[in-house]
Scaffold this active site. Structure first.
Site, mmCIF file in Angstrom:
data_model
loop_
_atom_site.group_PDB
_atom_site.id
_atom_site.type_symbol
_atom_site.label_atom_id
_atom_site.label_comp_id
_atom_site.label_asym_id
_atom_site.label_seq_id
_atom_site.Cartn_x
_atom_site.Cartn_y
_atom_site.Cartn_z
ATOM 1 N NE ARG A 29 2.197 14.518 1.550
ATOM 2 C CZ ARG A 29 1.872 13.140 1.375
ATOM 3 N NH1 ARG A 29 2.794 12.225 1.146
ATOM 4 N NH2 ARG A 29 0.525 12.925 1.190
ATOM 5 N N GLY A 97 1.932 4.360 -5.612
ATOM 6 C CA GLY A 97 0.389 4.783 -5.435
ATOM 7 C C GLY A 97 0.799 6.421 -5.322
ATOM 8 C CD GLN A 172 -1.842 7.500 -1.954
ATOM 9 O OE1 GLN A 172 -2.412 6.926 -2.710
ATOM 10 N NE2 GLN A 172 -0.803 6.843 -1.562
ATOM 11 C CG ASP A 318 0.286 2.928 4.870
ATOM 12 O OD1 ASP A 318 -0.669 2.556 3.980
ATOM 13 O OD2 ASP A 318 0.857 3.962 4.539
ATOM 14 C CE LYS A 345 -4.140 2.147 1.827
ATOM 15 N NZ LYS A 345 -3.976 3.572 1.552
ATOM 16 N NE ARG A 390 3.321 0.086 4.212
ATOM 17 C CZ ARG A 390 4.334 0.911 4.268
ATOM 18 N NH1 ARG A 390 5.241 0.745 5.149
ATOM 19 N NH2 ARG A 390 4.647 2.446 3.549
HETATM 20 C C1 S3P Z 1 0.044 8.254 1.727
HETATM 21 C C2 S3P Z 1 -1.288 8.027 2.012
HETATM 22 C C3 S3P Z 1 -1.914 6.698 2.098
HETATM 23 C C4 S3P Z 1 -1.308 5.736 2.523
HETATM 24 C C5 S3P Z 1 0.030 5.582 1.438
HETATM 25 C C6 S3P Z 1 0.788 6.934 1.468
HETATM 26 C C7 S3P Z 1 0.455 9.410 1.373
HETATM 27 O O1 S3P Z 1 -2.721 6.531 1.220
HETATM 28 O O2 S3P Z 1 -1.757 4.445 2.515
HETATM 29 O O3 S3P Z 1 1.074 4.433 1.844
HETATM 30 O O4 S3P Z 1 1.908 9.645 1.257
HETATM 31 O O5 S3P Z 1 -0.350 10.276 1.061
HETATM 32 P P1 S3P Z 1 -4.343 6.803 1.075
HETATM 33 O O6 S3P Z 1 -4.256 8.380 0.836
HETATM 34 O O7 S3P Z 1 -4.929 6.362 0.029
HETATM 35 O O8 S3P Z 1 -4.896 6.344 2.176
#
Ligand code: S3P
Length: 436
Positions: A29, A97, A172, A318, A345, A390
């Site tokens: 971010r 992701g 996310q 996580d 994941k 992980r």
């Molecule tokens: C994250 C949100 C999570 C997490 C990922 C990082 C983020 O995913 O599992 O490692 O930085 O917004 P989800 O929002 O899909 O749960």
């Protein structure tokens, strides 16, 4: 990619004081919002892992001048909300992701077209969860057949705000829609079924963007501006989690983890471990750049199996790979439910962890939305991380309580979130060797 394997000899304990690398979520971010801000954002504590470096490279490819990283220091010369330029080629986001889902929203509001690609793991992960609501806002995004990457995000679409109730608790998705909302006409509101990490909201507010939060709903109006700030990124609690579990399960451990991010949307791992009987004390609590931070002292303690409260699942999403290892070392049965998200994941973390635990002699049974684990001895053995960072690090910690060496295959992606893991863990007392 070189095949990297870990060999971890059994026994030992963890001690000393250490600081794990910077928070991955906040690092992503800082680059994204720093790029969209007016002025120069100075970041310290940036995670120099492959995931956040993929985000950094993508914004450089869109014309943002970014200096560093140099020992966690990054300087982002913001171009303002409308200053990004069309990338010359597709943006490759590796395993990340967060990069793909957040950038899908941010790019939906640009005047140019961009294509987002990833590695085989990322290319198999669900993207419809962002593409559908973004499309409802007016975005035009093409996906592969199964709603997966590559994503082609067509530029020049006029976006309209949305009032969206998320079917899954996903930071996310929430963040993706809020970033698109910066470019939308009217208000964008996101309601979450359970609290998820709120780093996007905190950083937007810190950069002066007006945001309304009420309970589980957050709203913003498009068309305002972001002002550059300094961002001091704390150590990633998701990386600290391996050591919280390792020191809990290994007798005679006494470890201090410094400057750990303690955002209440991230501390589920501490709550769960404490319910299991862990000895974790939180000291030196302070606030750094809008995020709570503390030092954690963890000492070995006998753990007991629990039914994990469903409300804690999104707050520890996580950390389940390593929490499963804690459960394997606990007395009695641990039951996790309501965690079907783990199946999508970086790997299917329910199946891959169950397979690995069974290979190490643990009674673990995968369920559609969780796992049932009966604590007991951990044998020597060989496990496959399926390229999931992980999972690799979780099984490394299991060796502290194993009867013989554990070999872990396909560990290269540890570098996505925790560069230097082998050296740091070895220094703390884990008998780990990597072939890198
Ligand atoms: C994250 C949100 C999570 C997490 C990922 C990082 C983020 O995913 O599992 O490692 O930085 O917004 P989800 O929002 O899909 O749960």
């Amino acid at each position: 990619m070189t095949d990297i394997n870990f060999t971890v000899n059994p026994g030992g304990h963890l001690s000393g004081e250490l600081r794990v690398p910077g928070d991955k979520s906040i690092s992503h971010r800082s680059i994204m919002l720093g790029s969209l801000a007016e002025g120069v954002t100075r970041v310290s504590g940036f995670l120099e892992g492959e995931d956040s470096l993929a985000t950094l490279a993508a914004f450089r490819a869109m014309g943002v001048q970014i200096e560093g990283p140099d020992q966690g220091n990054v300087t982002v010369h913001g171009v303002g909300l409308h200053g990004l330029q069309a990338p010359r080629k597709e943006l490759y986001l590796g395993n990340s992701g967060t990069s793909m889902r957040l950038m899908a929203g941010l790019l939906a509001g640009q005047a140019f077209t961009a294509t987002l690609t990833g590695d085989p793991s990322l290319s198999g992960r669900p993207m419809k969860r962002v593409v559908d609501p973004l499309t409802a806002m007016g975005a035009r995004i093409a996906t592969a057949d199964k709603g997966t990457a590559p994503l082609v995000i067509n530029g020049g679409s006029a976006l309209t705000g949305i009032d969206y109730a998320m079917p899954v608790a996903s930071a996310q998705v929430k963040s993706s829609l809020l970033l698109a909302g910066l470019y939308a006409n009217g208000a964008t509101c996101v309601t979450e079924p359970a609290p998820t990490r709120d780093h996007t909201e905190r950083m937007l507010s810190g950069m002066g963007y007006p945001l309304q939060r009420e309970g589980n709903r957050v709203c913003l109006q498009g068309g305002q501006g972001l002002q550059a700030i300094d961002i001091d990124i704390p150590a990633d609690i998701s990386s600290a989690a391996f050591f919280l579990v390792g020191a809990s399960i290994a007798e005679h451990s006494d470890l201090i983890l410094e400057h750990v991010g303690m955002n209440p949307t991230r501390t589920g791992v501490i709550d769960i471990l404490k319910l299991m009987g862990a000895s974790i004390t939180v000291t030196n609590e302070r606030e750094v750049g809008g995020e709570p931070v503390a030092d954690l002292r963890v000492r070995s303690a006998p753990l007991r199996g629990i039914d994990i409260p469903p409300g804690l699942v999104p707050l520890a999403i996580d950390e389940f790979p390593v929490l499963f290892v804690a459960a394997a070392c606990a007395e009695g049965r641990t039951v996790l439910t309501g965690a079907e998200e783990l199946r999508v994941k970086e790997s299917d973390r329910i199946q891959v962890m169950a397979d690995g635990l069974v290979a190490l002699g643990v009674q673990a049974q995968a369920t559609p939305d969780g796992m049932i684990i009966d604590g007991g001895p951990i044998t020597a053995g060989s496990v496959d991380s399926h390229g999931d960072h992980r999972i690799a690090m979780a099984f490394a910690m299991a060796a502290l309580r194993a009867q013989g060496a554990i070999e872990i295959h396909d560990c290269a992606n540890v570098n996505t979130s925790f560069p230097g893991f082998v050296a740091l863990a070895a220094n703390a007392g884990l008998a780990i060797e990597g072939n890198a």
